[in-house]
Design an enzyme around this catalytic site. Structure first.
Site, mmCIF file in Angstrom:
data_model
loop_
_atom_site.group_PDB
_atom_site.id
_atom_site.type_symbol
_atom_site.label_atom_id
_atom_site.label_comp_id
_atom_site.label_asym_id
_atom_site.label_seq_id
_atom_site.Cartn_x
_atom_site.Cartn_y
_atom_site.Cartn_z
ATOM 1 N N HIS A 67 0.322 -0.922 8.274
ATOM 2 C CA HIS A 67 -1.121 -1.047 8.090
ATOM 3 C C HIS A 67 -1.695 -2.304 8.740
ATOM 4 O O HIS A 67 -2.910 -2.519 8.709
ATOM 5 C CB HIS A 67 -1.490 -0.971 6.593
ATOM 6 C CG HIS A 67 -1.145 -2.169 5.785
ATOM 7 N ND1 HIS A 67 0.060 -2.320 5.146
ATOM 8 C CD2 HIS A 67 -1.857 -3.284 5.488
ATOM 9 C CE1 HIS A 67 0.072 -3.464 4.479
ATOM 10 N NE2 HIS A 67 -1.079 -4.058 4.676
ATOM 11 N N ASP A 118 5.607 2.115 5.501
ATOM 12 C CA ASP A 118 4.678 1.052 5.892
ATOM 13 C C ASP A 118 5.426 -0.027 6.676
ATOM 14 O O ASP A 118 5.707 -1.111 6.166
ATOM 15 C CB ASP A 118 4.002 0.477 4.648
ATOM 16 C CG ASP A 118 2.849 -0.453 4.990
ATOM 17 O OD1 ASP A 118 2.436 -0.490 6.163
ATOM 18 O OD2 ASP A 118 2.365 -1.142 4.068
ATOM 19 N N SER A 213 0.236 -9.322 3.908
ATOM 20 C CA SER A 213 0.771 -8.059 4.430
ATOM 21 C C SER A 213 1.650 -8.276 5.652
ATOM 22 O O SER A 213 1.321 -9.066 6.537
ATOM 23 C CB SER A 213 -0.385 -7.135 4.819
ATOM 24 O OG SER A 213 -1.025 -6.604 3.705
#
Length: 259
Positions: A67, A118, A213
């Protein structure tokens, strides 16, 4: 009410001041890292602003979260490496690498709350020159079990609190690695043990937040996790952070990079 969320921070939201006053938050309850302590840690940037964390796995390869990958912005993507100083909004030539390719896992599920697969890769235009402050991280092998109960280290430039801002200095925090069963139960089955692992503390107060992230979670210098998702508020008690499990994707990484 808690809600699941990715920990991504888009460049248009990277504001460094509030009411004219500079604020310096960080990974939740982290401390400043020193140059060279985590030579694999990088900042993935778009238009010169911090978006995500990442790790060096080869002289032309960065590991991050799916992402964090915006393929249409490849010409505006860079990687800041070899320093703990974020220098957000700036592109210091000696620490900035240009990007030639952005790769998102082709089976990434961009749907809450599971966000399976992910994981992403960034290929650099030119190879990095390894030195004391620039080194690849060791990756967990395909057969590696989850190191449950061990102490892991998360590093990143993420917020210290919800709706905070990115810090200037790379942050470090020690976290407990959950067993696969405990991870599954803590998130009521939303964390999938074949692709996820968890790290945090039952009492909360330490962990990942927005801007972390894609960053690396290591145990004894080996990367086992990639920051994927969590619940708000950041590092809340009973809800450990969720990471993509590196061992699950070791073959995928090799197929794409030869590493």
């Amino acid at each position: 009410m808690f809600r699941y969320f990715h920990l991504v921070l888009f460049f248009i939201c990277t504001v460094q001041t509030t009411n004219g006053l500079s604020i310096q938050p960080k990974v939740v309850n982290g401390t400043d890292a020193t140059d060279g302590k985590y030579p694999y840690a990088v900042s993935v940037r778009y238009f010169g602003y911090h978006e995500c964390g990442g790790s060096i796995i080869g002289d032309r390869w960065i590991l991050t979260a799916a992402h964090c990958i915006y393929s249409s912005l490849v010409s505006n993507a860079t990687v800041l490496y070899g320093t703990v100083h974020l220098q957000n909004g700036e592109s210091p030539e000696s620490y900035t690498a240009k990007v030639i390719q952005l790769i998102q896992h082709d089976r990434y599920t961009a749907l809450a709350p599971s966000y399976e697969n992910d994981i992403g890769l960034i290929k650099l235009k030119e190879p990095l020159q390894f030195n004391d402050r620039v080194q690849p991280v060791n990756l967990a092998e395909s057969v590696s079990p989850t190191p449950a109960g061990e102490s892991g280290v998360l590093v990143g430039w993420g917020y210290e609190i919800d709706n905070g801002s990115v810090p200037e200095i790379l942050q470090q925090v020690e976290l407990m690695i959950y067993s696969d069963v405990a991870c599954f139960e803590a998130h009521h089955g939303e964390a999938q043990i074949h692709v996820h692992l968890c790290a945090g503390y039952p009492e909360g107060g330490k962990g990942q937040c927005t801007g972390d992230s894609g960053g690396p979670l290591t145990v004894n210098g080996t990367q086992y996790g990639i920051v994927s998702w969590s619940v708000k508020p950041c590092a809340v008690a009973g809800y450990p952070g969720v990471y993509s499990k590196v061992s699950t994707y070791r073959q995928w990484i090799y197929n794409k990079t030869g590493i």
